[in-house]
Scaffold this motif. Structure first.
Motif, PDB file in Angstrom:
ATOM      1  N   ILE A  97     -40.361 106.679  18.717  1.00 39.39           N
ATOM      2  CA  ILE A  97     -39.536 107.199  17.958  1.00 39.39           C
ATOM      3  C   ILE A  97     -39.448 106.580  16.649  1.00 39.39           C
ATOM      4  CG2 ILE A  97     -37.150 107.773  17.726  1.00 39.39           C
ATOM      5  CD1 ILE A  97     -36.776 108.152  20.619  1.00 39.39           C
ATOM      6  N   VAL A  98     -39.271 107.372  15.461  1.00 40.30           N
ATOM      7  CA  VAL A  98     -39.062 106.746  14.090  1.00 40.30           C
ATOM      8  C   VAL A  98     -37.910 107.371  13.626  1.00 40.30           C
ATOM      9  CG1 VAL A  98     -40.171 106.647  11.648  1.00 40.30           C
ATOM     10  CG2 VAL A  98     -41.647 106.699  13.837  1.00 40.30           C
ATOM     11  N   VAL A  99     -37.007 106.309  13.318  1.00 45.33           N
ATOM     12  CA  VAL A  99     -35.848 106.714  12.341  1.00 45.33           C
ATOM     13  C   VAL A  99     -36.012 106.677  10.961  1.00 45.33           C
ATOM     14  CG1 VAL A  99     -33.267 106.261  12.222  1.00 45.33           C
ATOM     15  CG2 VAL A  99     -34.308 106.107  14.493  1.00 45.33           C
ATOM     16  N   ASN A 100     -35.843 107.884  10.533  1.00 49.55           N
ATOM     17  CA  ASN A 100     -36.273 107.771   9.030  1.00 49.55           C
ATOM     18  C   ASN A 100     -34.616 107.318   8.117  1.00 49.55           C
ATOM     19  OD1 ASN A 100     -38.997 108.742   9.243  1.00 49.55           O
ATOM     20  ND2 ASN A 100     -38.102 110.821   9.623  1.00 49.55           N
ATOM     21  N   ASN A 101     -33.878 107.845   8.638  1.00 51.40           N
ATOM     22  CA  ASN A 101     -32.437 107.710   7.916  1.00 51.40           C
ATOM     23  C   ASN A 101     -31.407 108.298   8.886  1.00 51.40           C
ATOM     24  OD1 ASN A 101     -33.413 110.553   6.305  1.00 51.40           O
ATOM     25  ND2 ASN A 101     -31.282 110.484   7.045  1.00 51.40           N
ATOM     26  N   LYS A 102     -30.158 107.575   8.723  1.00 55.14           N
ATOM     27  CA  LYS A 102     -28.990 108.018   9.576  1.00 55.14           C
ATOM     28  C   LYS A 102     -28.108 109.029   9.022  1.00 55.14           C
ATOM     29  CE  LYS A 102     -26.597 104.933  11.534  1.00 55.14           C
ATOM     30  NZ  LYS A 102     -25.486 103.801  11.726  1.00 55.14           N
ATOM     31  N   ALA A 103     -27.618 109.760   9.812  1.00 53.83           N
ATOM     32  CA  ALA A 103     -26.830 110.719   9.289  1.00 53.83           C
ATOM     33  C   ALA A 103     -25.628 109.949   8.484  1.00 53.83           C
ATOM     34  CB  ALA A 103     -26.006 111.537  10.252  1.00 53.83           C
ATOM     35  N   ARG A 104     -24.962 110.721   7.518  1.00 45.98           N
ATOM     36  CA  ARG A 104     -23.826 110.165   6.645  1.00 45.98           C
ATOM     37  C   ARG A 104     -22.790 111.327   6.533  1.00 45.98           C
ATOM     38  NH1 ARG A 104     -25.940 107.986   1.212  1.00 45.98           N
ATOM     39  NH2 ARG A 104     -25.529 110.119   0.569  1.00 45.98           N
ATOM     40  N   ALA A 105     -21.517 110.629   6.545  1.00 48.83           N
ATOM     41  CA  ALA A 105     -20.414 111.506   6.159  1.00 48.83           C
ATOM     42  C   ALA A 105     -20.127 111.867   4.741  1.00 48.83           C
ATOM     43  CB  ALA A 105     -19.112 111.191   6.954  1.00 48.83           C
ATOM     44  N   TYR A 106     -19.646 112.918   4.266  1.00 44.98           N
ATOM     45  CA  TYR A 106     -19.180 113.300   3.108  1.00 44.98           C
ATOM     46  C   TYR A 106     -18.027 112.536   2.610  1.00 44.98           C
ATOM     47  CZ  TYR A 106     -18.321 115.929  -1.209  1.00 44.98           C
ATOM     48  OH  TYR A 106     -17.895 116.377  -2.362  1.00 44.98           O
ATOM     49  N   SER A 107     -17.828 112.122   1.484  1.00 45.32           N
ATOM     50  CA  SER A 107     -16.491 111.748   0.997  1.00 45.32           C
ATOM     51  C   SER A 107     -16.607 111.921  -0.493  1.00 45.32           C
ATOM     52  CB  SER A 107     -16.208 110.335   1.234  1.00 45.32           C
ATOM     53  OG  SER A 107     -17.090 109.424   0.494  1.00 45.32           O
ATOM     54  N   ILE A 108     -15.120 112.099  -1.133  1.00 43.58           N
ATOM     55  CA  ILE A 108     -14.849 112.081  -2.544  1.00 43.58           C
ATOM     56  C   ILE A 108     -13.558 111.562  -2.938  1.00 43.58           C
ATOM     57  CG2 ILE A 108     -14.118 114.413  -2.465  1.00 43.58           C
ATOM     58  CD1 ILE A 108     -15.760 114.999  -5.311  1.00 43.58           C
ATOM     59  N   ALA A 109     -13.069 111.106  -3.823  1.00 45.64           N
ATOM     60  CA  ALA A 109     -11.811 110.699  -4.447  1.00 45.64           C
ATOM     61  C   ALA A 109     -11.275 111.495  -5.433  1.00 45.64           C
ATOM     62  CB  ALA A 109     -11.925 109.240  -4.775  1.00 45.64           C
ATOM     63  N   THR A 110     -10.060 111.608  -5.593  1.00 45.75           N
ATOM     64  CA  THR A 110      -9.351 112.117  -6.712  1.00 45.75           C
ATOM     65  C   THR A 110      -9.386 111.118  -7.866  1.00 45.75           C
ATOM     66  OG1 THR A 110      -7.130 111.211  -6.120  1.00 45.75           O
ATOM     67  CG2 THR A 110      -7.914 113.415  -5.072  1.00 45.75           C
ATOM     68  N   GLN A 111      -8.822 111.842  -9.089  1.00 44.89           N
ATOM     69  CA  GLN A 111      -8.701 110.896 -10.070  1.00 44.89           C
ATOM     70  C   GLN A 111      -7.360 109.808  -9.857  1.00 44.89           C
ATOM     71  OE1 GLN A 111      -8.468 113.583 -13.644  1.00 44.89           O
ATOM     72  NE2 GLN A 111     -10.618 113.811 -13.548  1.00 44.89           N
ATOM     73  N   GLU A 244     -30.113 102.201  13.103  1.00 41.81           N
ATOM     74  CA  GLU A 244     -30.998 101.987  11.807  1.00 41.81           C
ATOM     75  C   GLU A 244     -32.110 102.347  11.504  1.00 41.81           C
ATOM     76  OE1 GLU A 244     -32.817  97.356  12.417  1.00 41.81           O
ATOM     77  OE2 GLU A 244     -30.752  97.569  12.541  1.00 41.81           O
ATOM     78  N   GLU A 245     -32.579 102.311  10.267  1.00 42.02           N
ATOM     79  CA  GLU A 245     -34.098 103.044  10.063  1.00 42.02           C
ATOM     80  C   GLU A 245     -35.126 102.031  10.649  1.00 42.02           C
ATOM     81  OE1 GLU A 245     -34.577 103.491   5.888  1.00 42.02           O
ATOM     82  OE2 GLU A 245     -32.990 104.881   5.786  1.00 42.02           O
ATOM     83  N   GLY A 246     -36.039 102.486  11.268  1.00 35.98           N
ATOM     84  CA  GLY A 246     -37.153 101.763  11.693  1.00 35.98           C
ATOM     85  C   GLY A 246     -37.711 102.663  13.029  1.00 35.98           C
ATOM     86  N   ASN A 247     -38.626 101.843  13.751  1.00 40.34           N
ATOM     87  CA  ASN A 247     -39.487 102.232  14.709  1.00 40.34           C
ATOM     88  C   ASN A 247     -38.765 101.874  16.259  1.00 40.34           C
ATOM     89  OD1 ASN A 247     -40.964 103.400  12.733  1.00 40.34           O
ATOM     90  ND2 ASN A 247     -42.498 101.633  13.228  1.00 40.34           N
ATOM     91  N   ALA A 248     -38.931 102.463  17.049  1.00 40.75           N
ATOM     92  CA  ALA A 248     -38.392 102.057  18.401  1.00 40.75           C
ATOM     93  C   ALA A 248     -39.388 103.013  19.605  1.00 40.75           C
ATOM     94  CB  ALA A 248     -37.147 102.555  18.729  1.00 40.75           C
ATOM     95  N   THR A 249     -39.421 102.375  20.804  1.00 36.61           N
ATOM     96  CA  THR A 249     -40.013 103.093  21.997  1.00 36.61           C
ATOM     97  C   THR A 249     -39.081 102.946  23.053  1.00 36.61           C
ATOM     98  OG1 THR A 249     -42.255 102.361  21.027  1.00 36.61           O
ATOM     99  CG2 THR A 249     -42.160 102.947  23.332  1.00 36.61           C
ATOM    100  N   ILE A 250     -39.006 104.046  23.584  1.00 37.79           N
ATOM    101  CA  ILE A 250     -38.129 104.372  24.803  1.00 37.79           C
ATOM    102  C   ILE A 250     -38.957 104.476  26.022  1.00 37.79           C
ATOM    103  CG2 ILE A 250     -36.400 105.514  26.191  1.00 37.79           C
ATOM    104  CD1 ILE A 250     -35.363 106.467  23.376  1.00 37.79           C
ATOM    105  N   SER A 251     -39.055 103.810  27.138  1.00 35.21           N
ATOM    106  CA  SER A 251     -39.550 103.956  28.362  1.00 35.21           C
ATOM    107  C   SER A 251     -38.706 104.273  29.460  1.00 35.21           C
ATOM    108  CB  SER A 251     -40.068 102.568  28.845  1.00 35.21           C
ATOM    109  OG  SER A 251     -41.229 102.300  27.802  1.00 35.21           O
TER     110      SER A 251
END
Length: 450
Positions: A97-111, A244-251
């Motif tokens: 398995i290669v993790v290219n990027n994690k999911a991220r939540a949206y956010s925005i602030a008011t003035q 995190e981003e990176g490689n992993a092997t699951i057995s």
């Protein structure tokens, strides 16, 4: 003559003491009844102990009766990119398995605004999410401060979380709007504070926007996109938690240690049951003490039926008896595990081991037979239930007999008391007459002497 209120006053005899002795002798009739009640209650308690051990043994057998127990797998992950949780339908195998990027939540602030408690004016805040869902939050005048708006959004629970940030500027207080879940579907596609009131004083700051990102990974070279960092279905029966981003092997491998543990737990539970039954039927010649169920036909019947199943033959498979898989019956009635033989059965002949305990399409396995047998013993109208109910009925009958006997004793003592009272009165009267006659004779003698 006046009646005598206390026994013995008229006669001078210890009639109260004699009556107490007679009552004590009469009440000895109750002792055998009480002793029998205690004996039955001790049996009921012993049945409860036996039932607990039978329940434990049935639970251990039920695990082996379920063929999925023998499909158990475990996982090992190399690399820090993720962790994994295996489910019941996971299959043995290795996955890169290669993790290219994690999911991220949206956010925005008011003035910013100067005072987070200042009322900004009534209005309605409209949201549209990335998946097309939309909703509005109505804000009244009294709730129109940043703190009030934050609470209204959070109480709505519509997929948007609000919080306050102080950026330290001249107008430091900002309302931060965040998607409660990661990914583009949960992102806030638009937010509208309306016009007039709240809409005239509050607006989003586009420069604070943090866009939503879906997780991106590949499993054995296959690209996968996920709204969440918890990825299900990419590997059958395995849940991936991206770290995190990176490689992993699951057995994923067969959990032979867990399977063996289920078998050894079954053996331990049987041995514990056997030890309990031996204790309940024991007899110590030196002290003369015996177990509560010594000679009990119910326990003997249960023990015989269980041993019949344990020592029986299972048809339809390569293994037909416990000894074939390395579980031997010892001279004291307990089971002993041959680790080498059991390890070989688990590692080299798991299918036959599964059939032996769980059964095949046409033949019940050993564990399934035990489960059925134990069920008949432990059911509400089963062997133990009927035996316990019978003893409870006897205790109830003895209680009624105790009350009848006690009433009869009370009646007898009352009769004795009445008879003693009459005797006391009669002796008192005789003593009085004797005293009168003595006085008369003494007077007569005195006259004759003159």
């Amino acid at each position: 003559m006046a009646s005598i209120s206390s026994l013995g006053i008229g006669s001078g005899l210890d009639l109260n003491g004699l009556l107490d002795q007679m009552e004590s002798a009469e009440r000895q009739q109750l002792a055998p009844i009480t002793q029998q009640q205690k004996s039955y209650q001790a049996k009921i308690s012993a049945y409860g102990t036996l039932e607990g051990k039978l329940d434990d043994f049935r639970e251990a057998a039920a695990k082996l009766a379920d063929s999925q127990q023998f499909d158990a797998v475990k996982s090992n992950v190399s690399g820090d990119a993720l962790t994994a949780v295996v489910g019941e339908d996971a299959l043995p195998g290795t996955h890169d398995i290669v993790v290219n990027n994690k999911a991220r939540a949206y956010s925005i602030a008011t003035q910013g605004v100067t005072d987070k408690t200042e009322k900004l004016g009534a209005g309605a805040i409209s949201f549209t999410l990335g998946n097309g869902d939309n909703f509005s939050i109505d804000v009244g005048e009294d709730q129109s401060s940043l703190e009030g708006i934050r609470d209204a959004i959070n109480e709505a629970g519509k997929g948007v979380q609000a919080s306050l940030v102080n950026d330290g500027s001249g107008q430091p207080h900002r309302l931060v709007l965040s998607a409660t879940d990661t990914g583009t579907d949960a992102a806030i596609a638009s937010v509208d504070f309306g016009t007039g009131g709240l809409g005239d004083t509050l607006a989003v700051d586009a420069g604070t926007e943090v866009t939503a990102i879906n997780a991106s990974l590949s499993v054995n070279g296959i690209d996968i996109e996920s709204q969440s960092n918890r990825v299900e279905g990419a590997v059958q029966g395995v849940t991936l938690n991206l770290e995190e981003e990176g490689n992993a092997t699951i057995s994923v491998t067969r959990d032979t240690a867990g399977i063996k543990k289920a078998v050894t737990s079954f053996v331990e539970s049987y041995n514990s049951l056997q030890k309990t039954m031996d204790s309940l039927t024991s007899y110590d010649q030196e002290t003369g003490t015996s177990g509560e169920l010594l000679g009990d036909t119910t326990l003997r019947g249960i023990e015989s039926r269980i041993r019949g199943v344990m020592g029986g033959v299972v048809s339809g498979g390569e293994f037909s008896a416990l000894a074939d898989i390395g579980v031997d019956l010892t001279i004291d009635g307990t089971l002993e595990v041959d680790d080498e033989k059991l390890d070989a059965a688990v590692a080299d002949n798991l299918g036959a081991l599964t059939d032996f305990f769980s059964g095949t399409g046409e033949s019940e396995g050993l564990a399934a037979q035990l489960d059925a047998t134990l069920g008949k013993m432990l059911g509400e109208s089963g062997t133990l239930g009927n035996a316990t109910s019978g003893l409870e009925d006897r205790i109830e009958g003895l209680g009624e007999r105790y009350l009848r006997t006690e009433e009869r004793i009370d009646s007898t003592i009352a009769r004795y008391r009445e008879q003693f009272s009459k005797l006391d009165s009669m002796i008192a009267e005789m003593n009085s007459t004797s005293s009168y006659l003595t006085q008369q004779f003494d007077s007569l003698n005195a006259q004759l002497s003159q």
